[in-house]
Design a protein around this motif. Structure first.
Motif, mmCIF file in Angstrom:
data_model
loop_
_atom_site.group_PDB
_atom_site.id
_atom_site.type_symbol
_atom_site.label_atom_id
_atom_site.label_comp_id
_atom_site.label_asym_id
_atom_site.label_seq_id
_atom_site.Cartn_x
_atom_site.Cartn_y
_atom_site.Cartn_z
ATOM 1 N N THR A 178 16.716 22.157 -4.752
ATOM 2 C CA THR A 178 16.842 21.018 -5.673
ATOM 3 C C THR A 178 16.381 21.397 -7.084
ATOM 4 O O THR A 178 16.923 20.899 -8.066
ATOM 5 N N THR A 179 15.403 22.291 -7.155
ATOM 6 C CA THR A 179 14.926 22.744 -8.465
ATOM 7 C C THR A 179 16.010 23.527 -9.193
ATOM 8 O O THR A 179 16.265 23.306 -10.383
ATOM 9 N N PHE A 180 16.658 24.440 -8.510
ATOM 10 C CA PHE A 180 17.737 25.207 -9.132
ATOM 11 C C PHE A 180 18.864 24.294 -9.606
ATOM 12 O O PHE A 180 19.492 24.533 -10.636
ATOM 13 N N PHE A 181 19.100 23.228 -8.868
ATOM 14 C CA PHE A 181 20.172 22.307 -9.219
ATOM 15 C C PHE A 181 19.805 21.444 -10.428
ATOM 16 O O PHE A 181 20.644 21.185 -11.300
ATOM 17 N N LEU A 182 18.535 21.010 -10.515
ATOM 18 C CA LEU A 182 18.119 20.059 -11.554
ATOM 19 C C LEU A 182 17.494 20.707 -12.784
ATOM 20 O O LEU A 182 17.452 20.100 -13.860
ATOM 21 N N ALA A 183 16.996 21.934 -12.646
ATOM 22 C CA ALA A 183 16.233 22.559 -13.733
ATOM 23 C C ALA A 183 17.053 22.791 -14.997
ATOM 24 O O ALA A 183 16.477 22.920 -16.086
ATOM 25 N N LYS A 184 18.375 22.821 -14.879
ATOM 26 C CA LYS A 184 19.210 23.020 -16.060
ATOM 27 C C LYS A 184 19.008 21.915 -17.095
ATOM 28 O O LYS A 184 19.341 22.083 -18.269
ATOM 29 N N ASN A 185 18.438 20.782 -16.650
ATOM 30 C CA ASN A 185 18.219 19.655 -17.554
ATOM 31 C C ASN A 185 16.970 19.811 -18.418
ATOM 32 O O ASN A 185 16.792 19.043 -19.369
ATOM 33 N N TYR A 186 16.092 20.779 -18.070
ATOM 34 C CA TYR A 186 14.856 20.919 -18.850
ATOM 35 C C TYR A 186 14.418 22.358 -19.109
ATOM 36 O O TYR A 186 13.534 22.594 -19.926
ATOM 37 N N GLU A 187 15.018 23.347 -18.441
ATOM 38 C CA GLU A 187 14.480 24.708 -18.515
ATOM 39 C C GLU A 187 14.570 25.334 -19.908
ATOM 40 O O GLU A 187 13.822 26.272 -20.211
ATOM 41 N N LYS A 188 15.438 24.826 -20.771
ATOM 42 C CA LYS A 188 15.561 25.400 -22.115
ATOM 43 C C LYS A 188 14.651 24.729 -23.140
ATOM 44 O O LYS A 188 14.647 25.106 -24.309
#
Length: 386
Positions: A178-188
């Protein structure tokens, strides 16, 4: 409830809120197997307590490093890496072949818990400021919800797992995916794009605005830790209820804390952080008066009121820390959360010492006095508009 709708309708806000849940899902699942660990190594209560102390020690050790790492790689990437590593390392205590290995694994878990939690709060504060949306309190509500998912639902399926390691591994894989799926929203998100530091200020003058809110955080988390560990015993020993009813206080406390955090952002937006801390601490004080009334129904009601009262104060303190001018968000939250977590850790110990010296009622009187101090600090120590 606006912030809750915001989180549930927009991945930009749901993604960090889910990390809050993920942390407590892991904690809730691990707690289920502490009796298993105790039996596996034939430990007494003191040895279990000493092992769990390493989790707290690891958390405290992490504090000086968080701001440095956040500055180098950003709060978004730190949050993503932190929760993934935390999900992996939570498997090691159950796999530990010896007591020393268990303590070492818990030290690593504590370090990663502190790193992830502080990075996540800094990330949430940054998103709030950039988007001009309040959702810190509701995000903390998801932390409470995660504990219910981990311990509550996990306890229903625990009989299905003959090997606890399989259960924890399954939860870890779920969190990582779930982290890999959702992290695109905040990782940058770096967290420092619009941060301006006052280079002319000394270190002590820079952190001076944090001292009051750090003490408030210490007091409130002191109360949270104490109530979490001693609410059952209060009802059992003081009110003289049966073991089956002794947990009612903490159940209602947890429920109202979750609800309060989901509602907190709306109130914060309308009346501001200072007023919400003042009102909340007032409710908490009234709650303690109900708790020490020696009536079962009033005491349980008191624990429910206490959940509402304490629920939004820590999120508000983090919100104030994140908005402190002249200091990096991650560093500010590191200072405040570090001092707060010390309160959470020592609260149960000090409450036990007071109870041993006097009685458990006096321990709760002491907690109510601390709440008065928090009220006065907020009244005289915080600016009108925070």
């Amino acid at each position: 409830m606006k912030s809750l709708r915001l989180i549930l309708s927009n991945a930009k806000y749901f993604a960090p809120a889910w990390v809050f849940s993920s942390i407590n899902i892991l904690i809730g699942t691990w707690i289920l197997y502490i009796p298993y660990i105790k039996g596996k190594f034939d430990l007494n209560d003191a040895q279990i307590g000493f092992a769990l102390f390493f989790t707290a020690l690891g958390l405290l050790i992490s504090i000086p490093f968080v701001a440095i790492i956040n500055k180098k790689i950003g709060v978004g990437k730190s949050t993503k890496i932190g929760i993934i590593l935390l999900a992996i390392f939570y498997n090691f205590p159950l796999l530990a072949p010896s007591y020393i290995a268990l303590c070492t694994a818990l030290l690593c878990v504590g370090f990663l818990s502190g790193f992830t939690s502080i990075s996540l709060n800094a990330l949430t504060s940054h998103i709030e400021k950039n988007e001009e949306q309040n959702f810190m309190s509701a995000a903390h509500g998801f932390f409470s919800l995660g504990g219910f998912i981990g311990a509550g639902i996990g306890s229903l399926f625990i009989s299905q797992f003959s090997n606890p390691s399989i259960h924890m591994l399954g939860i870890s894989v779920f969190i990582i995916l779930t982290t890999f799926f959702l992290a695109k929203n905040y990782e940058k998100i770096s967290g420092s794009e619009k941060e301006k530091t006052n280079h002319n200020a000394t270190f002590f003058s820079s952190i001076k605005p944090l001292l009051v809110i750090s003490i408030i955080a210490f007091i409130i988390m002191f109360n949270e830790g104490a109530v979490e560990h001693w609410s059952n015993l209060f009802l059992f020993d003081v009110i003289k209820v049966s073991e089956s009813k002794a947990g009612f206080g903490f159940i209602l406390f947890s429920l109202t804390m979750t609800i309060g955090r989901f509602l907190g952002d709306g109130f914060s937006h309308r009346i501001g952080s200072k007023k919400i801390i003042l009102y909340s601490s007032s409710i908490a004080f009234i709650a303690y008066l109900c708790i020490i009334s020696s009536s079962f129904y009033f005491s349980v009601l008191g624990f429910g009121l206490l959940g509402f009262g304490l629920s939004v104060i820590v999120p508000e303190v983090f919100r104030i820390a994140g908005k402190t001018k002249g200091i990096e968000t991650s560093f500010a939250i590191s200072i405040v959360s570090g001092i707060g977590f010390v309160g959470f850790l020592v609260g149960p110990v000090i409450l036990g010492a007071i109870s041993n010296w006097s009685n458990l009622v006096m321990s709760y009187v002491f907690l109510s006095v601390l709440i008065i101090i928090a009220f006065l600090l907020a009244l005289f120590g915080l600016k009108k508009k925070v």
